[in-house]
Design a protein around this motif. Structure first.
Motif, short mmCIF file in Angstrom:
data_model
loop_
_atom_site.label_atom_id
_atom_site.label_comp_id
_atom_site.label_asym_id
_atom_site.label_seq_id
_atom_site.Cartn_x
_atom_site.Cartn_y
_atom_site.Cartn_z
N ALA A 69 0.83 -1.20 0.00
CA ALA A 69 0.00 0.00 0.00
C ALA A 69 0.87 1.25 0.00
O ALA A 69 0.59 2.24 -0.70
CB ALA A 69 -0.93 -0.01 1.21
N ARG A 70 1.93 1.18 0.76
CA ARG A 70 2.81 2.34 0.84
C ARG A 70 3.50 2.62 -0.50
O ARG A 70 3.66 3.74 -0.94
CB ARG A 70 3.86 2.08 1.93
N LEU A 96 -4.44 11.59 15.78
CA LEU A 96 -4.69 10.17 15.57
C LEU A 96 -3.87 9.33 16.53
O LEU A 96 -4.34 8.36 17.09
CB LEU A 96 -4.31 9.79 14.13
N VAL A 115 -2.31 5.44 10.16
CA VAL A 115 -1.39 5.43 9.03
C VAL A 115 -0.81 6.81 8.86
O VAL A 115 -1.51 7.81 8.96
CB VAL A 115 -2.14 5.03 7.75
N LEU A 116 0.46 6.85 8.59
CA LEU A 116 1.06 8.14 8.28
C LEU A 116 0.46 8.67 7.01
O LEU A 116 0.52 8.02 5.98
CB LEU A 116 2.56 7.97 8.06
N LYS A 166 -5.55 -9.36 11.38
CA LYS A 166 -4.77 -8.82 10.26
C LYS A 166 -3.70 -7.85 10.71
O LYS A 166 -2.98 -8.07 11.66
CB LYS A 166 -5.70 -8.18 9.22
N VAL A 169 -1.12 -0.88 12.08
CA VAL A 169 0.03 0.01 11.98
C VAL A 169 -0.09 1.07 13.06
O VAL A 169 -1.09 1.77 13.15
CB VAL A 169 0.08 0.71 10.59
#
Lengths: 1028, 183
Positions: A69-70, A96, A115-116, A166, A169
């Motif tokens: 994804a990244r 967040l 997520v970042l 799953k 992060v």
């Protein structure tokens, strides 16, 4: 309709739906047709089998790559970069984090994906360029909001537990006390950033996978009690207002490059800011272009600024041929300036070894390659060269730049010397400083021979430049991100318990002490860097090999260490590059460890075998050795061993075979063969004999030629040991040929790269005048027998020679070599008629590298070849060398020179020169000549048991020496006192005996000087020490 | 949140959701098409990236999967075209022709096919036939849907499907027989 037509309809129906109702009229037919019902049944079964089979075969094939994804986001970002403008954005990302920490309070990681945010949506408008947001005074402002928010959470996190299921992060986690993390089987917990102030140990249990990307904790230890631990590719530096740099050059981001291809090299004419703000770097007029490096760091691309070049090249002849790459930056800020205010800046770079080693090739001390320079020049790096690293800055430099220097996370003084290899610099300039025409790679300074203006000399990974000063918290995080990204996630210690798994395929770990026990496994590519490796069991990998490369290769990664480092090796492993700035390399374990070109001062072999050589070639396309009979296949022909294959020493799939150019295109009568193996062609070593010349006019010759099985492009450094056939040198065929007869080529292209004229009794010039420029210009240098020569005209003389060549300039590959490189070919004209010839020489050994070797390694290889084939002196110097009883040190290609040698086991070296030699135990074997230096000391004992035998091929004592018995030797030998009862024929004047306790009657010592050296023989009650 | 909206709001989060929701299905399809896992992963990677870049072109009234799948097929065909520029077209025709040879045994049973055997059998098919296998047996598309996605007439779909099936069955014949005998 007949049955056949119905069956067609059935087939169609099945293709529309397997289970749905068939159309009414088909059903009506089926009601009274058993055959078609059977047909439908069979067909449906078939369809279902295929349907289910295909679905089974292609479902759940594997999990998506962890960073997919990244990477996708990055790709998207790159592609949409042009559309974005010069906008800075602020995102509430810490909110967040804070939210997720509420979950931490319950000791459970919420499954919320934090997520970042890599991509900033257009619209919001943040701080503009140059705006000093919370800068100089570092108030606890926005930048420090992070720790403040986190501090509000529980300070210590006793146990973290992953939630269902799953992948989770976590952006930032503070760990301020020893912590347990539980990741359940099937779960993955990725922590982007771990921070805290105290040394802590994180223990991970559960069958799942823990990934940590970055950490700024100086002393973080990790224990993997069970399950998997993995390095992770860290996220990019966030682009929000807190972190977004003013200018960033990222060598791994090829999307930012503008490349100009020249001579096979990708030169960088322009590199835009990696965050897409429109600023860019370009070459400073008059200097060289940097280029895309062949080397990678942590799997990421690099920019090579080439070897250093002196603008006034007369000051340093050795620096005339460098690339001298240099960038200046442009279009900074909305006004597009070429200057900017300067606050904090970060560099990940290494000084090129050929800069550090510069003195070795004739240079004097000179100022080091600069990272960020100014016009006029300050930020000048200090002196170095000659094998030492460079200091950061000269004393007289701009005062504001040298007060806040951090190297690899530690604050250092400006005169700290930077060791070899890649490093992370964090620096802050005096408030109010600015850079005018910021230059990367440019420096100036005076040397013993005058003022020098130089550029190049280093390899850059990333430069991150802020126009403002960062808060400590922010700077630490940027530093941690760069550390992990390029140098590896830093751990003080890593312990892998039974069954634990370490996956280093994503990114590198940099580990202080690594302890692997039991059935723990290490998988993935070779991305490990550790100071000390402790193995407590042998089951790490199959066959006792420490296979950090997943069993695909016996190669260990390059190893870097500071201080004493211990390597426990069970099987056979090999390390290409060992760089150690100081101290001792300790080898334990029963296996063999092979080191290539190590840089270390002290060696201790406690067990097993340590082999040290420059010749274990990893990156060469070929390493051929005519001495290695098992790499040569031949058939008997004409009483000769006609070679059908000559294989690479390391990889049997790489090989040379007789050329396919059996007949020359313009002269079909020329017959070319393979070479043959000489039994004893020259000296004591077999060579590959390519026979005498053959060409159209004189076909009586043999005319051997080999060609590679691989396409050979992009070669940089090549080596060959060869000898011209004397009869070729003397060749004076007929009346028209001879004096301008072209010599036998060692490496040839189909139409180029031929030797110069010779014949008629004289030897040949190295190259002909029309050979490609890449051979001679730039860095195209030729060394014969270790001495640099003017390749085009140099004549070698008779006998075996060692040929070494660096092809093309600045690391440029030469593409013309592709696929056509052949050994033994010579293709050119004789006199006025164009003819091709082959053969005419013998070849002993060949090495070809795609990498541009450091001068030191090149010289070491050349030295080894010279020593091996020509008997030349070739010394490698150490401080202390110690080989324990039962252990072996192989040092076959060079004379081992050491201040002190402690020998209990076996030392195989061409020769050993030591100032002092200690024999602490029995059974020492020296396979080589021993020379005790002037004032040398031979120490014998103390021994726990009997003396055995020190075998040496010859012993020589230069000048006065002392043989001393250490300790109470009488106690250790049979409880008696000894004395020398007889000495005879001692003719080594100056040797002093110090044997205070050598009394008694049992020991007999005989010293005798013979023609080939000094012989010392002791004997007592069956114990013998003898030198012979 | 609708996936389209999510992608528009935050590309990385969108990428994560794409991977989480569609990786398995898309990678399986991609693997059928590409045969090799690296190429398959690359194809999925490009598909996801393109989906994010072109999210504005997505019509929320249509199924997202279909749209995503069309991107994958487009990329795959583009790759094929590039490859075919280098390799003679006859090769493909030859491969299809090869599948037409020999008729499998008239009687078929219902075997459980070994996954690896199936993958090998699929890999032996030419690209155009692999595409039909994906659509029919992985995606469970109808002839009409396939025709639209493949941009060929229904008749062509039918004949390709027939050839694909025949090719598969020929490759799988041993498996069919072996499994059959066992039961």
């Amino acid at each position: 309709m007949n049955c056949q037509e119905y069956r067609g309809m059935i087939e169609d129906a099945l293709d529309i739906s397997l289970h749905g109702e068939l159309e009414a009229h088909i059903n009506r037919h089926l009601e009274h047709c058993a055959e078609c019902r059977a047909y439908l049944s069979a067909r449906r079964a078939e369809h279902i089998a295929l349907f289910e089979g295909v679905n089974r075969a292609y479902s759940h094939m594997r999990r998506p790559p962890a960073d997919l994804a990244r990477r996708i986001a990055r790709e998207v970002k790159a592609k949409s970069a042009e559309r974005r403008g010069w906008r800075r954005l602020s995102l509430p990302r810490w909110a967040l984090v804070a939210a997720s920490l509420v979950a931490l309070a319950g000791f459970v990681f919420a499954a919320t994906a934090v997520v970042l945010p890599l991509l900033n949506a257009d619209g919001a408008r943040g701080r503009e360029y140059g705006q000093a947001a919370n800068a100089a005074t570092e108030p606890p402002g926005a930048n420090d909001a992070v720790p403040a928010a986190l501090a509000a959470a529980p300070a210590a996190v006793p146990a973290l537990k992953s939630a269902q299921p799953k992948s989770t992060v976590e952006d930032a986690v503070e760990v301020s006390a020893d912590t347990n993390i539980v990741v359940e089987a099937g779960d993955t917990l990725k922590i982007e950033y771990v921070y805290g102030d105290n040394p802590v140990t994180v223990t991970k249990s559960g069958g799942g996978r823990l990934e940590i990307a970055t950490s700024s904790i100086t002393n973080l230890s990790v224990v993997i009690a069970e399950g998997a631990f993995a390095s992770a590719r860290p996220a990019a530096i966030p682009l929000d207002d807190t972190f977004r740099p003013s200018l960033r050059l990222d060598a791994s981001d090829a999307d930012t490059f503008t490349v100009s291809q020249s001579n096979g090299t990708n030169f960088l004419t322009k590199v835009v800011d990696a965050d897409g703000n429109g600023a860019y770097f370009s070459r400073w007029s008059g200097w060289g272009y940097p280029y895309v490096a062949a080397e990678k760091l942590n799997g990421l691309g690099l920019i090579d600024f080439g070897t250093m070049k002196d603008k006034n090249s007369n000051n340093s002849p050795a620096m005339t041929s460098g690339n001298g790459g240099m960038f200046a930056f442009n279009n900074i800020g909305p006004e597009g300036k070429s200057s900017m205010p300067l606050g904090d800046f970060f560099f990940v770079w290494k000084d090129r070894d050929d800069s550090i080693d510069h003195e070795l090739i004739g240079g004097k001390e000179f100022t080091g390659p600069n990272l960020l320079g100014n016009n006029p020049g300050w930020f000048v790096r200090g002196d170095g060269g000659g094998g030492n690293g460079f200091t950061f800055y000269t004393v007289g430099m701009h005062g504001g730049v040298k007060e806040h220097i951090h190297l690899d996370g530690q604050k250092v003084n400006y005169d700290k010397r930077v060791p070899r290899g890649f490093h992370l610099l964090r620096n802050r300039v005096k408030e109010g400083s600015s850079v005018n025409v910021g230059m990367i790679g440019y420096t100036s300074g005076s040397t013993a021979v005058g003022r020098m203006w130089t550029a190049g000399g280093f390899v850059l990974a990333e430069a991150v430049i802020y126009s403002n000063r960062l808060s400590e918290a922010t700077a630490k995080r940027v530093e941690a991100q760069l550390q992990s990204k390029w140098l590896g996630m830093k751990l003080n210690a890593l312990t892998l318990n039974e069954g634990a798994e370490l996956d280093v395929s994503a990114f590198k770990f940099s580990i202080g002490t690594m302890d692997i026990s039991g059935t723990a496994t290490v998988t993935g590519e070779t991305n490990l860097c550790f100071k000390s490796l402790v193995r407590t069991a042998s089951a790490v990998a199959a066959a006792g090999t420490f296979a950090v490369n997943g069993g695909n290769s016996p190669l260990l990664p390059d190893i870097a260490f500071d201080g004493d480092a211990m390597f426990d090796v069970a099987g056979t492993s090999r390390v290409q590059t060992v760089s150690a700035t100081s101290d001792r390399f300790v080898k334990t374990g029963a296996g063999e460890l092979r080191l290539v070109d190590p840089v270390m001062s002290n060696i201790t072999v406690l067990a097993g075998t340590l082999s040290v050589s420059p010749l274990y070639v990893r990156s060469a396309e070929y390493h051929l050795d005519a001495n290695a009979a098992d790499t040569i296949s031949w058939t008997e022909s004409d009483g000769k061993k006609l070679v059908s294959q000559w294989r690479d020493m390391e990889d049997a799939s790489r090989l040379f075979k007789p050329t396919s150019y059996r007949k020359y295109s313009w002269n079909s009568s020329l017959f070319v063969r393979g070479p043959y193996v000489t039994a004893n062609a020259a000296g004591d070593k077999p060579m590959m004999d390519f026979g005498t010349f053959a060409n159209a006019n004189h076909q009586e010759g043999w005319g051997g030629c080999l060609e590679p099985s691989l396409s050979l492009t992009g070669l940089h450094d090549v080596f060959a040991v060869w000898q011209d056939h004397p009869e070729v040198k003397d060749y004076t065929y007929g009346s028209d040929y001879g004096t301008d007869f072209y010599g036998p080529c060692i490496f040839g292209l189909q139409y180029y790269w031929f030797r110069g004229t010779g014949g008629n009794g004289s030897s040949f010039a190295m190259h002909h005048g029309t050979a490609p420029d890449s051979m001679y210009k730039g860095d195209g240098l030729v060394w014969i027998d270790g001495v640099e020569v003017e390749g085009k005209t140099f004549r070698t003389g008779d006998g075996i020679h060692v040929y070494s060549q660096r092809i093309s300039g600045g690391g440029a590959p030469i593409e013309q070599m592709g696929g056509a490189m052949q050994a033994g070919v010579k293709t050119t004209s004789e006199s006025t008629s164009v003819q091709g010839t082959y053969g005419g020489l013998m070849i002993g050994e060949v090495l070809m590298f795609k990498e541009c070797l450091t001068d030191r390694l090149r010289m070491r290889i050349s030295g080894a070849l010279n020593a091996k084939w020509r008997g030349a002196t070739n010394e490698w110097a150490y401080g202390e060398v110690s080989v324990a009883a039962g252990a072996t040190l192989n040092h076959p290609f060079a004379d081992l020179v050491a201040d002190r040698l402690e020998l209990g086991g076996t030392l195989a070296a061409k020769s050993v020169k030591v100032r002092s030699l200690a024999l602490p135990a029995s059974g020492a074997v020296l396979d080589g000549e021993l020379e005790l230096g002037a004032d040398g000391v031979l120490s014998i004992g103390p021994s726990a048991g009997a003396f055995g035998t020190l075998r040496a091929n010859g012993v020589r004592v230069a000048g006065e020496g002392i043989i001393a018995f250490i300790g109470d030797i009488s106690t250790s030998l049979c409880g008696q006192s000894f004395r020398i009862v007889e000495t005879e024929n001692v003719s080594a004047p100056g040797i002093t005996w110090k044997a205070p306790s050598l009394r008694g009657s049992g020991l007999r010592a005989v010293l005798s000087a013979k023609e080939d050296g000094l012989y010392v023989t002791f004997s007592s009650s069956g114990f013998v020490i003898s030198f012979k | 949140m609708d996936i389209g909206e999510e992608i528009r709001a935050d590309a990385e989060r969108g990428a994560q959701r794409l991977v989480a929701e569609f990786w398995d299905r898309l990678y399986g399809a991609s693997l059928i098409l590409c045969k090799d896992s690296h190429a398959a992963e690359d194809l999925v990677f490009r598909t996801f990236a393109q989906a994010i870049l072109k999210i504005d072109q997505y019509n929320p009234e249509q199924p997202f999967w279909g749209w995503l799948y069309a991107i994958l097929l487009n990329y795959f065909r583009g790759d094929l075209r590039k490859m075919k520029a280098e390799v003679a077209d006859e090769a493909d025709c030859g491969e299809i022709a090869a599948c037409m040879e020999g008729e499998p045994g008239a009687e078929s049973r219902l075997p459980e096919l070994d996954a690896e055997v199936v993958r090998r059998a699929v890999a032996n098919l030419p690209p155009a036939l692999r595409e039909t296998v994906v659509l029919r047996y992985f995606e469970d598309k109808t002839l009409q849907e396939m025709s639209k996605l493949m941009d060929v007439p229904v008749g062509t779909v039918k004949s390709r499907l027939h050839l694909a099936r025949r090719g598969l069955k020929r490759s799988l014949e041993e498996a069919f027989k072996w499994k059959g005998e066992k039961t």
